[in-house]
Design a protein around this motif. Structure first.
Motif, PDB file in Angstrom:
ATOM      1  N   ALA A  50      20.055  31.069   6.549  1.00 22.34           N
ATOM      2  CA  ALA A  50      19.681  29.727   6.997  1.00 22.34           C
ATOM      3  C   ALA A  50      19.189  29.705   8.435  1.00 22.34           C
ATOM      4  CB  ALA A  50      20.861  28.782   6.834  1.00 22.34           C
ATOM      5  N   ARG A  51      19.679  30.630   9.280  1.00 23.49           N
ATOM      6  CA  ARG A  51      19.312  30.568  10.691  1.00 23.49           C
ATOM      7  C   ARG A  51      17.970  31.247  10.967  1.00 23.49           C
ATOM      8  NH1 ARG A  51      22.945  31.566  14.356  1.00 23.49           N
ATOM      9  NH2 ARG A  51      21.474  32.184  15.941  1.00 23.49           N
ATOM     10  N   ALA A  52      17.354  31.923   9.961  1.00 29.26           N
ATOM     11  CA  ALA A  52      16.100  32.634  10.175  1.00 29.26           C
ATOM     12  C   ALA A  52      14.922  31.668  10.173  1.00 29.26           C
ATOM     13  CB  ALA A  52      15.905  33.689   9.092  1.00 29.26           C
ATOM     14  N   PRO A  53      13.904  31.909  11.000  1.00 23.46           N
ATOM     15  CA  PRO A  53      12.667  31.129  10.877  1.00 23.46           C
ATOM     16  C   PRO A  53      11.848  31.670   9.718  1.00 23.46           C
ATOM     17  CG  PRO A  53      12.433  32.760  12.614  1.00 23.46           C
ATOM     18  CD  PRO A  53      13.859  32.873  12.118  1.00 23.46           C
ATOM     19  N   GLY A  54      10.950  30.862   9.198  1.00 23.59           N
ATOM     20  CA  GLY A  54       9.996  31.334   8.209  1.00 23.59           C
ATOM     21  C   GLY A  54       8.820  31.988   8.905  1.00 23.59           C
ATOM     22  N   SER A  89       7.574  29.408  11.702  1.00 23.22           N
ATOM     23  CA  SER A  89       8.075  28.036  11.663  1.00 23.22           C
ATOM     24  C   SER A  89       8.696  27.652  12.994  1.00 23.22           C
ATOM     25  CB  SER A  89       9.102  27.874  10.534  1.00 23.22           C
ATOM     26  OG  SER A  89      10.281  28.606  10.802  1.00 23.22           O
ATOM     27  N   ALA A  90       8.637  26.380  13.299  1.00 22.64           N
ATOM     28  CA  ALA A  90       9.181  25.876  14.568  1.00 22.64           C
ATOM     29  C   ALA A  90      10.672  25.592  14.486  1.00 22.64           C
ATOM     30  CB  ALA A  90       8.439  24.610  14.983  1.00 22.64           C
ATOM     31  N   GLU A  91      11.269  25.752  13.314  1.00 26.00           N
ATOM     32  CA  GLU A  91      12.704  25.533  13.140  1.00 26.00           C
ATOM     33  C   GLU A  91      13.219  26.519  12.093  1.00 26.00           C
ATOM     34  OE1 GLU A  91      12.942  21.968   9.875  1.00 26.00           O
ATOM     35  OE2 GLU A  91      12.262  21.391  11.894  1.00 26.00           O
ATOM     36  N   PRO A  92      14.516  26.793  12.095  1.00 28.33           N
ATOM     37  CA  PRO A  92      15.058  27.702  11.078  1.00 28.33           C
ATOM     38  C   PRO A  92      15.021  27.056   9.692  1.00 28.33           C
ATOM     39  CG  PRO A  92      16.827  26.768  12.394  1.00 28.33           C
ATOM     40  CD  PRO A  92      15.553  26.344  13.042  1.00 28.33           C
ATOM     41  N   LEU A  93      15.278  27.871   8.680  1.00 31.60           N
ATOM     42  CA  LEU A  93      15.168  27.380   7.311  1.00 31.60           C
ATOM     43  C   LEU A  93      16.184  26.295   6.993  1.00 31.60           C
ATOM     44  CD1 LEU A  93      14.480  30.699   5.376  1.00 31.60           C
ATOM     45  CD2 LEU A  93      12.865  29.094   6.403  1.00 31.60           C
ATOM     46  N   GLY A  94      17.397  26.400   7.500  1.00 27.66           N
ATOM     47  CA  GLY A  94      18.391  25.356   7.278  1.00 27.66           C
ATOM     48  C   GLY A  94      19.208  25.586   6.023  1.00 27.66           C
ATOM     49  N   TYR A  95      20.232  24.725   5.857  1.00 22.84           N
ATOM     50  CA  TYR A  95      21.171  24.857   4.747  1.00 22.84           C
ATOM     51  C   TYR A  95      20.697  24.108   3.501  1.00 22.84           C
ATOM     52  CZ  TYR A  95      24.709  26.565   8.055  1.00 22.84           C
ATOM     53  OH  TYR A  95      25.422  27.296   8.985  1.00 22.84           O
ATOM     54  N   GLY A  96      21.005  24.678   2.324  1.00 19.97           N
ATOM     55  CA  GLY A  96      20.879  23.970   1.066  1.00 19.97           C
ATOM     56  C   GLY A  96      19.477  23.573   0.676  1.00 19.97           C
ATOM     57  N   HIS A  97      18.473  24.409   1.021  1.00 23.18           N
ATOM     58  CA  HIS A  97      17.094  24.075   0.693  1.00 23.18           C
ATOM     59  C   HIS A  97      16.528  25.019  -0.366  1.00 23.18           C
ATOM     60  CE1 HIS A  97      16.475  20.958   3.646  1.00 23.18           C
ATOM     61  NE2 HIS A  97      16.893  21.746   4.630  1.00 23.18           N
ATOM     62  N   THR A  98      15.517  24.514  -1.072  1.00 25.14           N
ATOM     63  CA  THR A  98      14.687  25.330  -1.953  1.00 25.14           C
ATOM     64  C   THR A  98      13.251  25.199  -1.445  1.00 25.14           C
ATOM     65  OG1 THR A  98      16.128  24.956  -3.861  1.00 25.14           O
ATOM     66  CG2 THR A  98      13.881  25.697  -4.312  1.00 25.14           C
ATOM     67  N   TYR A  99      12.658  26.324  -1.064  1.00 27.61           N
ATOM     68  CA  TYR A  99      11.321  26.297  -0.470  1.00 27.61           C
ATOM     69  C   TYR A  99      10.302  26.947  -1.411  1.00 27.61           C
ATOM     70  CZ  TYR A  99      13.588  25.350   4.062  1.00 27.61           C
ATOM     71  OH  TYR A  99      14.309  24.802   5.080  1.00 27.61           O
ATOM     72  N   THR A 119      15.680  30.113  -1.702  1.00 28.46           N
ATOM     73  CA  THR A 119      16.814  29.192  -1.573  1.00 28.46           C
ATOM     74  C   THR A 119      17.609  29.631  -0.359  1.00 28.46           C
ATOM     75  OG1 THR A 119      18.232  30.543  -2.994  1.00 28.46           O
ATOM     76  CG2 THR A 119      16.967  28.772  -4.047  1.00 28.46           C
ATOM     77  N   THR A 120      18.317  28.702   0.266  1.00 31.80           N
ATOM     78  CA  THR A 120      19.188  29.019   1.395  1.00 31.80           C
ATOM     79  C   THR A 120      20.620  28.608   1.056  1.00 31.80           C
ATOM     80  OG1 THR A 120      18.650  26.881   2.417  1.00 31.80           O
ATOM     81  CG2 THR A 120      17.364  28.798   3.120  1.00 31.80           C
ATOM     82  N   PRO A 121      21.613  29.143   1.767  1.00 28.67           N
ATOM     83  CA  PRO A 121      23.010  28.872   1.409  1.00 28.67           C
ATOM     84  C   PRO A 121      23.342  27.385   1.403  1.00 28.67           C
ATOM     85  CG  PRO A 121      22.868  30.637   3.031  1.00 28.67           C
ATOM     86  CD  PRO A 121      21.503  30.044   2.924  1.00 28.67           C
ATOM     87  N   ARG A 122      24.183  27.012   0.467  1.00 32.27           N
ATOM     88  CA  ARG A 122      24.696  25.643   0.396  1.00 32.27           C
ATOM     89  C   ARG A 122      26.194  25.715   0.691  1.00 32.27           C
ATOM     90  NH1 ARG A 122      22.324  21.245  -1.677  1.00 32.27           N
ATOM     91  NH2 ARG A 122      20.728  22.548  -2.671  1.00 32.27           N
ATOM     92  N   PRO A 123      26.600  25.455   1.961  1.00 31.47           N
ATOM     93  CA  PRO A 123      27.992  25.666   2.357  1.00 31.47           C
ATOM     94  C   PRO A 123      28.961  24.730   1.635  1.00 31.47           C
ATOM     95  CG  PRO A 123      26.550  25.486   4.275  1.00 31.47           C
ATOM     96  CD  PRO A 123      25.756  25.040   3.089  1.00 31.47           C
ATOM     97  N   ASP A 124      30.165  25.251   1.376  1.00 34.81           N
ATOM     98  CA  ASP A 124      31.254  24.377   0.932  1.00 34.81           C
ATOM     99  C   ASP A 124      31.744  23.526   2.097  1.00 34.81           C
ATOM    100  OD1 ASP A 124      31.154  25.533  -1.582  1.00 34.81           O
ATOM    101  OD2 ASP A 124      32.616  27.074  -1.060  1.00 34.81           O
ATOM    102  N   ARG A 125      31.697  24.119   3.290  1.00 34.91           N
ATOM    103  CA  ARG A 125      32.136  23.411   4.505  1.00 34.91           C
ATOM    104  C   ARG A 125      31.205  23.794   5.649  1.00 34.91           C
ATOM    105  NH1 ARG A 125      36.968  25.452   6.451  1.00 34.91           N
ATOM    106  NH2 ARG A 125      36.611  27.393   5.301  1.00 34.91           N
TER     107      ARG A 125
END
Length: 397
Positions: A50-54, A89-99, A119-125
């Motif tokens: 999730a923290r990686a840029p595209g 990308s100007a921002e990281p990929l982020g949590y819980g996304h499908t690109y 897909t990126t991780p979808r955290p439980d917390r």
């Protein structure tokens, strides 16, 4: 013979000339090279971090367009490099996304198109961390603290200490060795072996965004903050002399008579309360003028013979369970000779006014030769823990 030799030489020269002319006419032709497109992170069956840029990179060509779209249709913002060989990308990929990603590049063979799905991780917390001083106040950039400054990392939920500590970095200038001490799975304290040198600078970086912190938890964000260390203010309260000697960068600047905890204990409401000023190394937490001191706050009802509720001026708090260095004109007869307090260090109004104005959070107050149990870390006793023991409290990464 001479003529024949000359004719032979001319013949080789002519043959050579014909051969060279023949080679010059055989021009090699290079086939056109198609452009190649690479996506980072590399798409695969596992979620992308999730923290990686595209990132899109092209070789043997230039990028014509990039579309990096999430599940809502929102494009991930980004821009190509000036040479159009890459896009980030100007921002990281982020949590819980499908690109869904599509890139077009132009090469010698014409346009090519490449696609990828992520897909990126979808955290439980999602867990945040607050970077604080020992007073539990959040650090602000360029704050100034005393030489006994203790750095606190407070997590909003339980984490794996090893994973969380791996993403924490503390830099000191000048460099000094230090270590984290985990009180539990939500709270870690950092300090060096010895007090800081005046003028030191401490920078803490918490790179937790996108980092797995155990049991389905991920970090909320990245943070970085720097603070500085002021002059070396150390106060030594000695029960043998019942004096507080205050030092400024090693020079004694004031000696103040004091009356400390009278000692002993009492069982109130089924709870045992101690009236000692515990021995150990405290630091200044904060200063309040005035403060309402209420014995009920630590389990001693105000309607008992030992209870109290009173307004006190120029109070310097040094423990989380209510130990202060403060003025008390009513105990001046005992200051310097007799301990009569419930645990605080009483001093005269004049001394209290001076001390209140002199100290800042992180300044050191060492209490020596008193009775009772040694100061505990939960009370603000970080510096009372011996260094080898402190190092054993760190997470093993």
């Amino acid at each position: 013979m001479a003529l024949r030799r000359r004719q032979l030489l001319l013949g080789f020269a002519g043959a050579s000339g014909l051969a060279l002319a023949g080679c010059g006419d055989q021009r090699a032709s290079t086939p056109p090279v198609p452009a190649k497109i690479r996506f980072d992170p590399v798409a695969g069956p596992q979620p992308a971090p999730a923290r990686a840029p595209g990132t899109v990179t092209v070789t043997d060509g230039t990028l014509s367009s990039v579309e990096w779209i999430d599940e809502t249709g929102r494009p991930l913002p980004g821009a190509p490099a000036p040479d159009h060989k890459s896009w980030v990308s100007a921002e990281p990929l982020g949590y819980g996304h499908t690109y869904t990603v599509k890139a077009v590049a132009k090469g010698e063979t014409g346009d090519i198109t490449a696609t990828a799905n992520y897909t990126t991780p979808r955290p439980d917390r999602i867990v945040d961390v607050a970077l604080r001083s020992a007073s539990q106040e959040d650090l602000a950039e360029n704050d100034t603290y005393g030489v006994g400054f203790v750095l606190v990392a407070h997590f909003t939920e339980a984490v794996d200490p090893a994973a969380a500590e791996a993403a924490l970095k503390v830099e000191t200038t000048p460099a000094v060795p230090g270590a984290w001490y985990w009180l539990d799975d939500r709270n870690a304290h950092w300090r060096p072996e010895f007090y800081y040198a005046p003028g030191s600078r401490i920078t803490v970086t918490a790179n937790h965004f996108g980092v797995p912190l155990g049991d389905g938890a991920y970090g909320r964000r990245d943070q970085r903050v720097s603070v500085t260390i002021g002059a070396a203010h150390v106060a030594i309260a000695d029960d043998n002399t019942k004096m507080i000697d205050v030092f400024d960068n090693g020079t004694l600047v004031r000696s103040m008579p004091t009356s400390m905890g009278k000692g002993g204990s009492a069982v109130i409401g089924g709870r045992q309360l101690s009236f000692w000023t515990r021995p150990g190394i405290y630091t200044v937490l904060d200063r309040t003028d005035p403060v309402i001191m209420d014995s009920a706050s630590y389990g001693l009802p105000t309607n008992t013979s030992l209870g109290y509720r009173t307004t006190i001026h120029h109070a310097v708090r040094i423990s989380h369970d209510g130990i202060y260095v403060h003025e008390l004109a009513g105990s001046m007869w005992a200051q310097g000779n007799t301990n009569v307090s419930h645990g605080c260090l009483n001093i005269s109004p004049d001394d209290a006014t001076w001390f209140f104005d002199f100290v800042i959070p992180g300044d050191v107050v060492e209490v020596r030769n008193t009775g009772g149990e040694p100061l505990d870390i939960w009370q603000n006793g970080d510096w009372s823990i011996p260094w080898p023991e402190w190092q054993q409290g760190r997470a093993h990464t």
